[in-house]
Motif scaffolding. Structure first.
Motif, mmCIF file in Angstrom:
data_model
loop_
_atom_site.group_PDB
_atom_site.id
_atom_site.type_symbol
_atom_site.label_atom_id
_atom_site.label_comp_id
_atom_site.label_asym_id
_atom_site.label_seq_id
_atom_site.Cartn_x
_atom_site.Cartn_y
_atom_site.Cartn_z
ATOM 1 N N TYR A 61 -60.839 52.361 -65.397
ATOM 2 C CA TYR A 61 -60.075 51.193 -64.960
ATOM 3 C C TYR A 61 -59.127 50.729 -66.069
ATOM 4 O O TYR A 61 -57.940 50.485 -65.817
ATOM 5 C CB TYR A 61 -61.032 50.078 -64.545
ATOM 6 C CG TYR A 61 -60.339 48.830 -64.075
ATOM 7 C CD1 TYR A 61 -59.694 48.796 -62.837
ATOM 8 C CD2 TYR A 61 -60.312 47.694 -64.870
ATOM 9 C CE1 TYR A 61 -59.043 47.647 -62.406
ATOM 10 C CE2 TYR A 61 -59.669 46.543 -64.442
ATOM 11 C CZ TYR A 61 -59.035 46.528 -63.207
ATOM 12 O OH TYR A 61 -58.390 45.391 -62.792
ATOM 13 N N GLU A 62 -59.630 50.631 -67.300
ATOM 14 C CA GLU A 62 -58.782 50.218 -68.429
ATOM 15 C C GLU A 62 -57.690 51.247 -68.683
ATOM 16 O O GLU A 62 -56.543 50.897 -68.980
ATOM 17 C CB GLU A 62 -59.626 50.000 -69.686
ATOM 18 C CG GLU A 62 -60.547 48.804 -69.589
ATOM 19 C CD GLU A 62 -59.805 47.492 -69.357
ATOM 20 O OE1 GLU A 62 -58.742 47.269 -69.979
ATOM 21 O OE2 GLU A 62 -60.281 46.689 -68.528
ATOM 22 N N PHE A 63 -58.049 52.531 -68.584
ATOM 23 C CA PHE A 63 -57.043 53.584 -68.741
ATOM 24 C C PHE A 63 -55.940 53.434 -67.700
ATOM 25 O O PHE A 63 -54.757 53.513 -68.021
ATOM 26 C CB PHE A 63 -57.680 54.980 -68.624
ATOM 27 C CG PHE A 63 -56.654 56.053 -68.375
ATOM 28 C CD1 PHE A 63 -55.888 56.556 -69.417
ATOM 29 C CD2 PHE A 63 -56.422 56.531 -67.086
ATOM 30 C CE1 PHE A 63 -54.914 57.524 -69.180
ATOM 31 C CE2 PHE A 63 -55.457 57.492 -66.850
ATOM 32 C CZ PHE A 63 -54.702 57.991 -67.902
ATOM 33 N N LEU A 64 -56.322 53.234 -66.452
ATOM 34 C CA LEU A 64 -55.341 53.146 -65.366
ATOM 35 C C LEU A 64 -54.373 51.987 -65.592
ATOM 36 O O LEU A 64 -53.154 52.140 -65.407
ATOM 37 C CB LEU A 64 -56.049 53.005 -64.023
ATOM 38 C CG LEU A 64 -55.150 52.913 -62.793
ATOM 39 C CD1 LEU A 64 -54.234 54.125 -62.675
ATOM 40 C CD2 LEU A 64 -56.002 52.762 -61.536
ATOM 41 N N LYS A 65 -54.904 50.834 -66.010
ATOM 42 C CA LYS A 65 -54.026 49.685 -66.276
ATOM 43 C C LYS A 65 -53.037 50.013 -67.400
ATOM 44 O O LYS A 65 -51.856 49.703 -67.307
ATOM 45 C CB LYS A 65 -54.853 48.446 -66.632
ATOM 46 C CG LYS A 65 -55.613 47.888 -65.444
ATOM 47 C CD LYS A 65 -56.183 46.503 -65.697
ATOM 48 C CE LYS A 65 -56.939 46.393 -66.978
ATOM 49 N NZ LYS A 65 -57.549 45.076 -67.204
ATOM 50 N N ALA A 66 -53.516 50.672 -68.458
ATOM 51 C CA ALA A 66 -52.646 51.046 -69.577
ATOM 52 C C ALA A 66 -51.632 52.116 -69.158
ATOM 53 O O ALA A 66 -50.455 52.045 -69.531
ATOM 54 C CB ALA A 66 -53.493 51.545 -70.751
ATOM 55 N N LEU A 67 -52.076 53.096 -68.382
ATOM 56 C CA LEU A 67 -51.185 54.160 -67.909
ATOM 57 C C LEU A 67 -50.010 53.588 -67.136
ATOM 58 O O LEU A 67 -48.853 53.951 -67.376
ATOM 59 C CB LEU A 67 -51.956 55.134 -67.003
ATOM 60 C CG LEU A 67 -51.086 56.150 -66.246
ATOM 61 C CD1 LEU A 67 -50.592 57.232 -67.192
ATOM 62 C CD2 LEU A 67 -51.851 56.747 -65.076
ATOM 63 N N ARG A 68 -50.292 52.703 -66.195
ATOM 64 C CA ARG A 68 -49.241 52.174 -65.329
ATOM 65 C C ARG A 68 -48.206 51.341 -66.091
ATOM 66 O O ARG A 68 -47.117 51.118 -65.591
ATOM 67 C CB ARG A 68 -49.850 51.375 -64.176
ATOM 68 C CG ARG A 68 -50.678 52.221 -63.193
ATOM 69 C CD ARG A 68 -49.898 53.378 -62.630
ATOM 70 N NE ARG A 68 -50.567 53.992 -61.477
ATOM 71 C CZ ARG A 68 -50.377 55.233 -61.088
ATOM 72 N NH1 ARG A 68 -49.555 56.027 -61.745
ATOM 73 N NH2 ARG A 68 -51.006 55.705 -60.028
ATOM 74 N N LYS A 69 -48.533 50.915 -67.321
ATOM 75 C CA LYS A 69 -47.586 50.166 -68.156
ATOM 76 C C LYS A 69 -46.749 51.081 -69.054
ATOM 77 O O LYS A 69 -45.765 50.635 -69.636
ATOM 78 C CB LYS A 69 -48.336 49.157 -69.029
ATOM 79 C CG LYS A 69 -48.980 48.040 -68.237
ATOM 80 C CD LYS A 69 -49.771 47.126 -69.146
ATOM 81 C CE LYS A 69 -50.511 46.081 -68.320
ATOM 82 N NZ LYS A 69 -51.437 45.298 -69.149
ATOM 83 N N MET A 70 -47.138 52.343 -69.188
ATOM 84 C CA MET A 70 -46.438 53.286 -70.048
ATOM 85 C C MET A 70 -45.115 53.719 -69.414
ATOM 86 O O MET A 70 -45.006 53.736 -68.185
ATOM 87 C CB MET A 70 -47.281 54.557 -70.254
ATOM 88 C CG MET A 70 -48.497 54.398 -71.095
ATOM 89 S SD MET A 70 -49.494 55.923 -71.145
ATOM 90 C CE MET A 70 -48.382 57.046 -71.987
ATOM 91 N N PRO A 71 -44.138 54.121 -70.229
ATOM 92 C CA PRO A 71 -42.923 54.721 -69.664
ATOM 93 C C PRO A 71 -43.304 55.970 -68.865
ATOM 94 O O PRO A 71 -44.011 56.837 -69.367
ATOM 95 C CB PRO A 71 -42.092 55.100 -70.895
ATOM 96 C CG PRO A 71 -42.627 54.240 -72.002
ATOM 97 C CD PRO A 71 -44.080 54.014 -71.680
ATOM 98 N N GLY A 72 -42.908 56.029 -67.612
ATOM 99 C CA GLY A 72 -43.253 57.155 -66.744
ATOM 100 C C GLY A 72 -44.653 57.078 -66.171
ATOM 101 O O GLY A 72 -45.063 57.947 -65.407
ATOM 102 N N GLY A 73 -45.398 56.049 -66.527
ATOM 103 C CA GLY A 73 -46.801 55.945 -66.127
ATOM 104 C C GLY A 73 -47.043 55.584 -64.674
ATOM 105 O O GLY A 73 -48.177 55.626 -64.211
ATOM 106 N N LYS A 74 -45.997 55.233 -63.962
ATOM 107 C CA LYS A 74 -46.152 54.946 -62.535
ATOM 108 C C LYS A 74 -46.058 56.223 -61.703
ATOM 109 O O LYS A 74 -46.429 56.232 -60.536
ATOM 110 C CB LYS A 74 -45.108 53.932 -62.081
ATOM 111 C CG LYS A 74 -45.315 52.557 -62.690
ATOM 112 C CD LYS A 74 -44.497 51.503 -61.996
ATOM 113 C CE LYS A 74 -44.551 50.139 -62.605
ATOM 114 N NZ LYS A 74 -45.666 49.738 -63.363
#
Length: 121
Positions: A61-74
């Motif tokens: 869950y924490e990874f997913l939240k961080a991923l979606r904030k990264m450039p290209g993470g969506k």
């Protein structure tokens, strides 16, 4: 060839998942926790991530939240792969940006269906 990052603290689950993904003509890489997965995504953003929920260091869950904030993470399709069957947990994961989920234990047919649903295969 599309790239799938398999994130799970269990080496056995990673091996089984990678074998299934490779059988579906996906290139695979592995991470054993969310922190390692973020590093892997910084090196090369995958097309799809098979993500465990309960892991040490950084959970799914924490990874997913961080991923979606990264450039290209969506961009990556994220399929949670978990033993969590609580509807509230699943809803929380979907709200955080997961595209789909699959329950453990899984098999090739189940995984193939989920990957077809999210448009990876």
């Amino acid at each position: 060839m599309k790239h799938c990052l398999v994130v799970d603290d269990s080496a056995v689950i990673r091996k089984v998942a990678c074998r299934i993904m490779e059988g579906l003509s996906l290139r695979t890489s592995e991470a054993e926790d969310g922190e390692q997965a973020l590093l892997a995504c910084r090196r090369e953003m995958p097309d799809m991530i098979l993500l465990d929920w309960n892991m040490p260091v950084m959970d799914g869950y924490e990874f997913l939240k961080a991923l979606r904030k990264m450039p290209g993470g969506k961009a990556p399709k994220v399929v949670f792969c978990t033993t969590e069957n609580d509807v509230a947990c699943i809803a929380r994961a979907m709200h955080a940006g997961a595209d789909e989920y699959v329950m453990k234990p899984f098999d090739r047919e189940t995984m193939t269906a989920k990957l077809q649903e999210v448009g990876v295969v």
